[in-house]
Design a protein around this motif. Structure first.
Motif, mmCIF file in Angstrom:
data_model
loop_
_atom_site.group_PDB
_atom_site.id
_atom_site.type_symbol
_atom_site.label_atom_id
_atom_site.label_comp_id
_atom_site.label_asym_id
_atom_site.label_seq_id
_atom_site.Cartn_x
_atom_site.Cartn_y
_atom_site.Cartn_z
ATOM 1 N N ILE A 1 40.646 34.277 37.415
ATOM 2 C CA ILE A 1 40.101 34.752 38.693
ATOM 3 C C ILE A 1 38.960 35.727 38.465
ATOM 4 C CG2 ILE A 1 40.633 36.175 40.713
ATOM 5 C CD1 ILE A 1 43.408 34.849 40.739
ATOM 6 N N SER B 1 35.882 33.847 37.780
ATOM 7 C CA SER B 1 35.378 33.188 38.984
ATOM 8 C C SER B 1 34.702 34.170 39.925
ATOM 9 C CB SER B 1 36.531 32.477 39.706
ATOM 10 O OG SER B 1 37.035 31.414 38.923
ATOM 11 N N LEU B 2 35.208 35.398 39.991
ATOM 12 C CA LEU B 2 34.583 36.394 40.855
ATOM 13 C C LEU B 2 33.231 36.843 40.308
ATOM 14 C CD1 LEU B 2 37.682 38.500 41.929
ATOM 15 C CD2 LEU B 2 36.260 37.056 43.382
ATOM 16 N N VAL C 1 30.967 34.259 41.571
ATOM 17 C CA VAL C 1 30.560 34.387 42.972
ATOM 18 C C VAL C 1 29.256 35.177 43.055
ATOM 19 C CG1 VAL C 1 31.147 35.419 45.195
ATOM 20 C CG2 VAL C 1 32.891 34.190 43.899
ATOM 21 N N TRP D 1 42.409 44.628 41.787
ATOM 22 C CA TRP D 1 41.598 43.981 42.815
ATOM 23 C C TRP D 1 40.326 44.751 43.121
ATOM 24 C CZ3 TRP D 1 42.210 39.166 43.268
ATOM 25 C CH2 TRP D 1 43.467 38.581 43.084
ATOM 26 N N ALA E 1 38.156 43.701 40.308
ATOM 27 C CA ALA E 1 37.722 42.329 40.541
ATOM 28 C C ALA E 1 36.609 42.268 41.584
ATOM 29 C CB ALA E 1 38.919 41.480 40.970
ATOM 30 N N ALA E 2 36.732 43.065 42.649
ATOM 31 C CA ALA E 2 35.720 43.036 43.712
ATOM 32 C C ALA E 2 34.354 43.471 43.196
ATOM 33 C CB ALA E 2 36.162 43.934 44.868
ATOM 34 N N VAL F 1 31.827 40.967 41.446
ATOM 35 C CA VAL F 1 30.878 40.164 42.228
ATOM 36 C C VAL F 1 29.481 40.780 42.127
ATOM 37 C CG1 VAL F 1 30.282 39.310 44.522
ATOM 38 C CG2 VAL F 1 32.681 39.377 43.792
#
Length: 415
Positions: free
Chosen positions: A258, A261-262, A265, A306, A309-310, A313
């Motif tokens: 994940i 993938s972020l 993005v 999280w 993770a944010a 991006v």
């Protein structure tokens, strides 16, 4: 936004690249996970060495690879290099499938893949200028990046799920098969429609000639220095994300996928924005470097998985803004007979520093902790961007809006 896709040859090229890039990202995730959790006990330095071995060939072979690209038919050269990289992926996949893989196997195959990639990279980058007309080059570069980052969006997540279900071997097998998409696309191209550059004649000191050309272009020197610093110490996402996911946040392969993938993005968003803009401006290069540094340092301080993770991006968006600006500047401004050698030098400084940076970042992660590894790489990128900004404010770096039709570029005034 999609002007380059009017070209049938480019459509074949970008479609094949998309499939192949998905496989490549699946292998990157699987390879790092294999080394980190199956062949070692969460050894970040071993992951760094694996990554370094994959990129060290371009550091030593890049100049010759660029000269080969300038001298020979790029389409034919790409068919050879793509086949070689597919065989490397197949070999590793079979070893893992037979439960025979050892760490040294991964090291050897990573190095072999790096040798093939060293010759592939300058030919692949320069080939874009033969597929599309010059006014479409910025859009083609941006769409190439979009294709790469669409794959980056899908590949890590799919690889993470695949690893958690059936292990790492299928990811390597899928990557091996994905190279067929590029080979079929190249084979089906209309050769008569290609805008082939005049091959560089054989002669003495041609590598030195390419280096001398760069030294006479201060704008290229600034780009290459920044690319080296940021590529060496900042672009180690596979290592830092693996360490942050496992060591800091205690997560598994799905969450690690994940994170990749972020990042994608953000990188895909940057590529789409570049395609929409269609014009190159060096201010995007400086802003990308500064933004990458700020985003990376901030991510290293995030207390939860999280939140970290944010911020990835934004890390992805700024990193590709920087890289697209570098690539477009070189594609537009360098004389065709030097393009392969200059692109090889660019790829060497972006990727060739990885054998230095990746093990060092991995070691820092082991000794001081993954947060330090993330923060240090981003901090160096921030300093590189600040240096370029200083040149601009002092009037030594002249920022001009570049015109794809004429190929004019920004320049650096001599001290």
């Amino acid at each position: 936004m999609f002007s380059a896709l009017r070209n049938p040859n480019y459509r074949l090229w970008v479609a094949g690249a998309l499939v192949s890039n998905i496989g490549t990202w699946m292998q990157r995730v699987a390879q790092d996970w294999l080394v980190l959790t199956e062949l070692t006990d969460n050894n970040g330095m071993a992951v760094g060495i694996t990554t370094g071995l994959q990129f060290v060939p371009i550091l030593f072979l890049g100049a010759w690879a660029g000269l080969v690209a300038d001298r020979h038919d790029k389409r034919r050269l790409l068919m050879i290099t793509q086949t070689a990289m597919g065989l490397c992926a197949l070999g590793l996949g079979l070893l893992v499938w037979w439960d025979a893989a050892e760490l040294w196997h991964v090291f050897v195959l990573a190095f072999a893949l790096g040798v093939a990639s060293a010759f592939d990279a300058p030919a692949r980058q320069a080939f874009v200028s033969e597929v599309v007309a010059k006014p479409d080059i910025p859009n083609a570069v941006a769409l190439n990046s979009a294709s790469f980052n669409m794959a980056r969006l899908a590949g890590p997540g799919v690889a993470g799920l695949l690893i958690s279900w059936v292990g790492t071997a299928p990811a390597f097998m899928i990557n091996a098969a994905s190279f067929l998409a590029v080979l079929i696309g190249i084979w089906r191209m209309d050769v008569a429609a290609l805008r082939r550059s005049q091959p560089a004649p054989r002669g003495k000191r041609q590598i030195r000639e390419g280096i001398a050309y760069v030294r006479q272009r201060p704008d290229l020197v600034v780009i290459l220095v920044m690319a080296f610093l940021i590529g060496t110490f900042g672009f180690n996402f596979q290592i830092t994300n693996a360490m942050m996911a496992t060591t800091v946040f205690g997560r598994g392969p799905t969450e690690y996928g994940i994170l990749g993938s972020l990042v994608a993005v953000g990188t895909l968003s940057a590529a789409i924005l570049a395609a929409i803009r269609g014009r190159f401006r060096m201010r995007y290069l400086i802003g990308g470097a500064l933004g990458f540094g700020v985003a990376g340092v901030s991510a290293s301080l995030m207390p939860t998985f999280w939140l970290y993770a944010a911020l990835l991006v934004l890390v992805g968006l700024t990193s590709v803004t920087f890289l697209n600006s570098c690539n477009t500047s070189i594609q537009l401004s360098v004389e065709p007979r030097f393009r392969g050698r200059v692109l090889a030098l660019y790829m060497a400084v972006v990727q060739g520093g990885t054998p230095i940076g990746a093990p060092l970042i991995g070691w820092i992660g082991d000794v001081l902790g993954p947060r330090w590894a993330v923060g240090l790489g981003a901090g160096i990128a921030l300093l590189a961007g600040a240096w370029a900004l200083y040149l601009m404010l002092r009037g030594r770096l002249v920022l001009q809006d570049d015109n794809p039709a004429t190929g004019s570029v920004s320049a650096v005034k001599p001290a």
